[in-house]
Design a protein around this motif. Structure first.
Motif, PDB file in Angstrom:
ATOM      1  N   GLY A 206     -32.145 -38.255  25.253  1.00  0.00           N
ATOM      2  CA  GLY A 206     -31.790 -37.316  26.321  1.00  0.00           C
ATOM      3  C   GLY A 206     -31.698 -35.879  25.868  1.00  0.00           C
ATOM      4  O   GLY A 206     -31.216 -35.016  26.623  1.00  0.00           O
ATOM      5  N   SER A 207     -32.170 -35.585  24.666  1.00  0.00           N
ATOM      6  CA  SER A 207     -31.994 -34.258  24.071  1.00  0.00           C
ATOM      7  C   SER A 207     -32.517 -33.131  24.958  1.00  0.00           C
ATOM      8  O   SER A 207     -31.868 -32.091  25.104  1.00  0.00           O
ATOM      9  N   GLY A 208     -33.679 -33.341  25.583  1.00  0.00           N
ATOM     10  CA  GLY A 208     -34.264 -32.266  26.378  1.00  0.00           C
ATOM     11  C   GLY A 208     -33.543 -31.993  27.687  1.00  0.00           C
ATOM     12  O   GLY A 208     -33.821 -30.979  28.345  1.00  0.00           O
ATOM     13  N   MET A 209     -32.622 -32.860  28.082  1.00  0.00           N
ATOM     14  CA  MET A 209     -31.922 -32.696  29.359  1.00  0.00           C
ATOM     15  C   MET A 209     -30.510 -32.148  29.209  1.00  0.00           C
ATOM     16  O   MET A 209     -29.872 -31.819  30.211  1.00  0.00           O
ATOM     17  N   TYR A 210     -30.023 -32.088  27.980  1.00  0.00           N
ATOM     18  CA  TYR A 210     -28.623 -31.695  27.782  1.00  0.00           C
ATOM     19  C   TYR A 210     -28.415 -30.196  27.943  1.00  0.00           C
ATOM     20  O   TYR A 210     -29.288 -29.377  27.618  1.00  0.00           O
ATOM     21  N   LYS A 211     -27.244 -29.853  28.429  1.00  0.00           N
ATOM     22  CA  LYS A 211     -26.773 -28.479  28.415  1.00  0.00           C
ATOM     23  C   LYS A 211     -25.967 -28.307  27.126  1.00  0.00           C
ATOM     24  O   LYS A 211     -24.915 -28.925  26.961  1.00  0.00           O
ATOM     25  N   LYS A 212     -26.472 -27.508  26.192  1.00  0.00           N
ATOM     26  CA  LYS A 212     -25.874 -27.408  24.864  1.00  0.00           C
ATOM     27  C   LYS A 212     -25.186 -26.060  24.703  1.00  0.00           C
ATOM     28  O   LYS A 212     -25.815 -25.011  24.801  1.00  0.00           O
ATOM     29  N   SER A 213     -23.892 -26.114  24.468  1.00  0.00           N
ATOM     30  CA  SER A 213     -23.114 -24.883  24.285  1.00  0.00           C
ATOM     31  C   SER A 213     -23.009 -24.583  22.793  1.00  0.00           C
ATOM     32  O   SER A 213     -22.775 -25.490  21.989  1.00  0.00           O
ATOM     33  N   PRO A 214     -23.168 -23.324  22.405  1.00  0.00           N
ATOM     34  CA  PRO A 214     -23.040 -22.978  20.986  1.00  0.00           C
ATOM     35  C   PRO A 214     -21.582 -23.060  20.531  1.00  0.00           C
ATOM     36  O   PRO A 214     -20.666 -23.040  21.370  1.00  0.00           O
ATOM     37  N   PRO A 215     -21.342 -23.147  19.227  1.00  0.00           N
ATOM     38  CA  PRO A 215     -19.956 -23.172  18.722  1.00  0.00           C
ATOM     39  C   PRO A 215     -19.217 -21.905  19.131  1.00  0.00           C
ATOM     40  O   PRO A 215     -19.757 -20.797  19.038  1.00  0.00           O
ATOM     41  N   GLU A 216     -17.989 -22.079  19.610  1.00  0.00           N
ATOM     42  CA  GLU A 216     -17.221 -20.933  20.101  1.00  0.00           C
ATOM     43  C   GLU A 216     -15.950 -20.690  19.290  1.00  0.00           C
ATOM     44  O   GLU A 216     -15.081 -19.934  19.709  1.00  0.00           O
ATOM     45  N   GLY A 217     -15.836 -21.343  18.149  1.00  0.00           N
ATOM     46  CA  GLY A 217     -14.609 -21.195  17.371  1.00  0.00           C
ATOM     47  C   GLY A 217     -13.594 -22.245  17.774  1.00  0.00           C
ATOM     48  O   GLY A 217     -13.565 -22.686  18.917  1.00  0.00           O
ATOM     49  N   ASN A 218     -12.768 -22.621  16.843  1.00  0.00           N
ATOM     50  CA  ASN A 218     -11.812 -23.695  17.085  1.00  0.00           C
ATOM     51  C   ASN A 218     -10.421 -23.125  17.300  1.00  0.00           C
ATOM     52  O   ASN A 218      -9.885 -22.426  16.438  1.00  0.00           O
ATOM     53  N   VAL A 219      -9.827 -23.423  18.465  1.00  0.00           N
ATOM     54  CA  VAL A 219      -8.507 -22.885  18.783  1.00  0.00           C
ATOM     55  C   VAL A 219      -7.447 -23.433  17.840  1.00  0.00           C
ATOM     56  O   VAL A 219      -6.425 -22.783  17.584  1.00  0.00           O
ATOM     57  N   LEU A 220      -7.690 -24.635  17.293  1.00  0.00           N
ATOM     58  CA  LEU A 220      -6.738 -25.214  16.352  1.00  0.00           C
ATOM     59  C   LEU A 220      -6.590 -24.339  15.112  1.00  0.00           C
ATOM     60  O   LEU A 220      -5.486 -24.157  14.589  1.00  0.00           O
ATOM     61  N   LEU A 221      -7.708 -23.762  14.670  1.00  0.00           N
ATOM     62  CA  LEU A 221      -7.648 -22.845  13.523  1.00  0.00           C
ATOM     63  C   LEU A 221      -6.858 -21.591  13.875  1.00  0.00           C
ATOM     64  O   LEU A 221      -6.072 -21.088  13.059  1.00  0.00           O
ATOM     65  N   ASP A 222      -7.071 -21.083  15.109  1.00  0.00           N
ATOM     66  CA  ASP A 222      -6.314 -19.899  15.537  1.00  0.00           C
ATOM     67  C   ASP A 222      -4.819 -20.190  15.579  1.00  0.00           C
ATOM     68  O   ASP A 222      -4.001 -19.351  15.183  1.00  0.00           O
ATOM     69  N   VAL A 223      -4.466 -21.371  16.060  1.00  0.00           N
ATOM     70  CA  VAL A 223      -3.049 -21.757  16.118  1.00  0.00           C
ATOM     71  C   VAL A 223      -2.464 -21.824  14.717  1.00  0.00           C
ATOM     72  O   VAL A 223      -1.365 -21.306  14.456  1.00  0.00           O
ATOM     73  N   CYS A 224      -3.191 -22.444  13.794  1.00  0.00           N
ATOM     74  CA  CYS A 224      -2.698 -22.573  12.418  1.00  0.00           C
ATOM     75  C   CYS A 224      -2.557 -21.201  11.756  1.00  0.00           C
ATOM     76  O   CYS A 224      -1.580 -20.946  11.042  1.00  0.00           O
ATOM     77  N   ARG A 225      -3.532 -20.330  12.003  1.00  0.00           N
ATOM     78  CA  ARG A 225      -3.455 -18.984  11.411  1.00  0.00           C
ATOM     79  C   ARG A 225      -2.265 -18.207  11.976  1.00  0.00           C
ATOM     80  O   ARG A 225      -1.562 -17.502  11.231  1.00  0.00           O
ATOM     81  N   CYS A 226      -2.041 -18.322  13.277  1.00  0.00           N
ATOM     82  CA  CYS A 226      -0.925 -17.606  13.906  1.00  0.00           C
ATOM     83  C   CYS A 226       0.414 -18.104  13.362  1.00  0.00           C
ATOM     84  O   CYS A 226       1.294 -17.304  13.027  1.00  0.00           O
ATOM     85  N   ILE A 227       0.557 -19.430  13.264  1.00  0.00           N
ATOM     86  CA  ILE A 227       1.803 -20.001  12.731  1.00  0.00           C
ATOM     87  C   ILE A 227       1.996 -19.581  11.278  1.00  0.00           C
ATOM     88  O   ILE A 227       3.100 -19.197  10.861  1.00  0.00           O
ATOM     89  N   GLY A 228       0.903 -19.646  10.502  1.00  0.00           N
ATOM     90  CA  GLY A 228       0.990 -19.240   9.092  1.00  0.00           C
ATOM     91  C   GLY A 228       1.377 -17.786   8.938  1.00  0.00           C
ATOM     92  O   GLY A 228       2.196 -17.439   8.074  1.00  0.00           O
ATOM     93  N   PHE A 229       0.809 -16.913   9.784  1.00  0.00           N
ATOM     94  CA  PHE A 229       1.135 -15.484   9.712  1.00  0.00           C
ATOM     95  C   PHE A 229       2.591 -15.241  10.080  1.00  0.00           C
ATOM     96  O   PHE A 229       3.278 -14.419   9.451  1.00  0.00           O
TER      97      PHE A 229
END
Length: 654
Positions: A206-229
């Motif tokens: 089904g590869s040709g039919m999929y709507k593929k979104s590019p990587p947008e960054g992981n919110v989990l990393l943002d949460v960890c960075r904010c807590i660490g800061f």
């Protein structure tokens, strides 16, 4: 715009995703259904080590989703992550199947291949777990909310359908198909491997039919960075610095006020997650301790149908499909009519109680099951059994000991084993009978050859005894025997589950003695514990996810999903520790788990009582979206303190 299914608003691409999920779940649950018995019967591990490795594997399957989410969101995107980790998944299945072939290497090679295969499978199934459902949701346009919601229902049904079918089929492949002279674990693992290959091929198709979104960054990393800061900034600050109402407020020098408030809301829910692993510690024992319990029970439903011990797990998936609509449309509305305010947290607490009751039921079953098991001799002792091969009754006296008080009838043995103290050291072999064993004692002057249920027995002449071998549960009324040039038949009657028999061959007659009593507790007695545990799952798991999503901002739901999966992982770690470290009898272990869950339920109820429900959508009113970071920074200056909870409160107390 992508193609739609038959004039509907459903993208054609979701058909490939649903089929992929069905095959993948069949692959996973099918392999896992026979895993515990594979450890015990093929690798010859004891029940505690088998349980520990089973739960170590299950725990790893729920730790790796975090890795999969990070790879998908920060690097490859969902589509490529599913492809690459599915290839790892397939390789793991192939390695696991090869390790189940007796002719490939020795026992060390089998163990090594099995463990490597399980690690790769855990990486594959866990890695794609957070991606497939989200990738399916991405295929819908924003305005098709109802279609997306129905897709997730269909997606959930495909998971349960794969689970039910696999837990029925793979035990049949294991037990009913014989290869290499024994149960065919290679086939039982090979078929799930083939289904995973099908899943991968279907998804790629089904590869040709999929709507593929590019990587947008992981919110989990943002949460960890904010807590660490925040922690680092608080640690570096002097005591003279201005006081902050919350420790996370120390991150506002770098991060937006909205992100900080969202993290606060998430952390309040994550704190409630702390007691939850105990529920999963009980729930996931269906495939380990409960399966081992089933092996020592009578699995016959009449003369035509015999259930496999590893097939009982299908009850959970079947009951889920039944219980979800019953609870949603009957149980919960009836409780509402009684004017009982059954909040999500109260439902979760009740679910824990149901799980504890399930283990109470398992304890009662276990106590009755062990009554048919011969207790092994203690160190320094031996179990003694006597067969009377004389034509008349025999009275046996052992000097200084009162062992056999009653005469032993001709061609019979005493009802119970006797314990005899030994003068020297002894070795203790702990064995639990999962099938019937049979052996023959030959009083004839010629060798006897006979076949029972496809198993050949060679019985040397002169009061010698054959090897002790397992045979299929069946009634054997015409067993052909060959002794020299003479052929004759004997009637062994029913050879039942869990029993051990010695058959004395005397002339053309056969005298059957039951050394170990057959399993007289029927496997149907496990049904109440499955019913209670599944009811607990409906009230705990489904409600828990619903509660978590309702209490978190939209962009933080993946963080709570990661936290939820971690509770499952840590639950399996608890079982691993208890199985290897407690050293309790099985019924006592069940009581321990039930008691621990009741204690945890009390703690959870206290924590829930002080929890205040909030409406995350209120954040949108307090923090309107701005086009630039500078404008958002200006807004944060007007909101230095905590956001008042009373502006977001929907209800209070559990």
């Amino acid at each position: 715009m992508g193609k739609k299914l038959c004039g509907t608003n459903y993208p054609v691409s979701i058909a490939f995703i649903v089929v992929n999920e069905f095959c993948e779940r069949f692959s996973y649950y099918g392999m896992k259904a026979v895993l515990t018995l594979y450890f015990i019967n093929y690798l010859h591990w004891d029940k505690n080590l088998s349980t520990a490795v089973y739960h170590a594997f299950s725990g790893l399957c729920y730790f790796t989703p975090i890795l999969g989410a990070l790879i998908a969101d920060s690097w490859l995107g969902k589509f490529k992550t599913i492809i690459y980790l599915s290839i790892v998944y397939v390789i793991g299945h192939v390695v696991k199947s090869v390790g189940a072939i007796p002719d490939v290497g020795n026992s060390t090679v089998h163990v090594a291949l099995s463990l490597v295969g399980l690690i790769l499978i855990a990486l594959g199934t866990g890695g794609i777990k957070p991606c497939v459902a989200a990738f399916g949701g991405d295929q819908f346009d924003e305005e098709h909310i109802n279609e997306r919601r129905k897709f997730f229902s269909i997606f959930y049904m495909s998971i349960n359908a794969g689970s039910v079918l696999s837990t029925v089929i793979t035990p049949i492949l294991r037990g009913d198909v014989k290869c290499f002279g024994d149960d065919c674990y290679a086939l039982a693992f090979g078929v799930p491997a083939a289904l995973m290959v099908v899943a991968l091929v279907v998804f790629i198709s089904g590869s040709g039919m999929y709507k593929k979104s590019p990587p947008e960054g992981n919110v989990l990393l943002d949460v960890c960075r904010c807590i660490g800061f925040a922690i680092k900034n608080r640690w570096r600050s002097s005591k003279d610095d201005s006081c902050r109402k919350h420790w996370l407020d120390w991150a506002e020098d770098k991060y937006s006020r909205r992100l900080i408030e969202e993290i606060k809301m998430v952390l309040r829910v994550l704190v409630l997650y702390i007691p939850l692993p105990m529920f999963w510690a009980l729930f996931d024992q269906q495939g380990s301790r409960w399966t081992l319990q089933a092996t020592r029970m009578n699995m016959s439903f009449g003369d035509s149908f015999v259930l496999k011990p590893d097939q009982m797990q299908m009850l959970n998936a079947l009951l889920i499909l039944v219980f979800v609509p019953i609870f949603d449309f009957i149980v919960y509305p009836l409780i509402g009519l009684c004017r009982i305010n059954l909040t999500p947290l109260k439902k979760m607490a009740v679910g824990m109680i149901f799980a504890a009751l399930a283990f109470g039921a398992a304890t009662l079953v276990e106590v009755n099951v062990v009554k048919t098991v011969v207790e092994p001799a203690a160190p320094g002792e031996s179990l003694l059994q006597v067969y009377n091969l004389a034509e008349g009754d025999v009275t046996l006296n052992v000097q200084g000991l009162d062992l056999f008080s009653q005469p032993i009838p001709s061609y019979q043995d005493p009802a119970e084993y006797q314990t005899l103290a030994l003068g020297g050291p002894s070795w203790l072999v702990d064995m639990e009978l999962t099938v019937m064993f049979n052996r023959f004692l030959n009083t004839r002057s010629e060798t006897v050859n006979l076949t029972v249920g496809g198993v050949d027995f060679y019985v040397p002449a002169g009061y010698n005894i054959s090897a002790n071998m397992s045979v299929e549960r069946k009634e054997y009324t015409d067993v052909q025997c060959t002794s020299g040039s003479q052929q004759y038949s004997i009637n062994l009657g029913l050879l039942d589950f869990g029993a051990s028999y010695t058959v004395i061959l005397n002339g053309e007659a056969a005298f059957k003695m039951e050394d170990v009593t057959a399993n007289n507790v029927h496997i149907a007695w496990q049904i109440p514990q499955y019913v209670l545990l599944t009811a607990g799952e409906v009230m705990f798991s489904i409600t828990g996810l619903e509660f978590s999503y309702s209490q978190s901002p939209a962009n933080m739901k993946s963080v709570l999903q990661a936290g939820w999966l971690m509770t499952v992982a840590f639950g399996n770690v608890i079982v691993l520790i208890v199985a290897e470290g407690a050293g309790l009898e099985q019924w006592m272990e069940f009581v321990l788990f039930a008691g621990l869950l009741v204690a945890v339920c009390i703690i959870f109820s206290i924590m829930s009582y002080f929890y205040t429900y909030v409406d995350p959508d209120q954040l949108d009113k307090l923090f309107k979206p701005y086009s630039s970071k500078g404008e958002e920074a200006d807004l944060t200056k007007d909101h230095k303190g905590d956001i008042p909870l009373d502006k977001m409160v929907t209800s209070t107390k559990m």
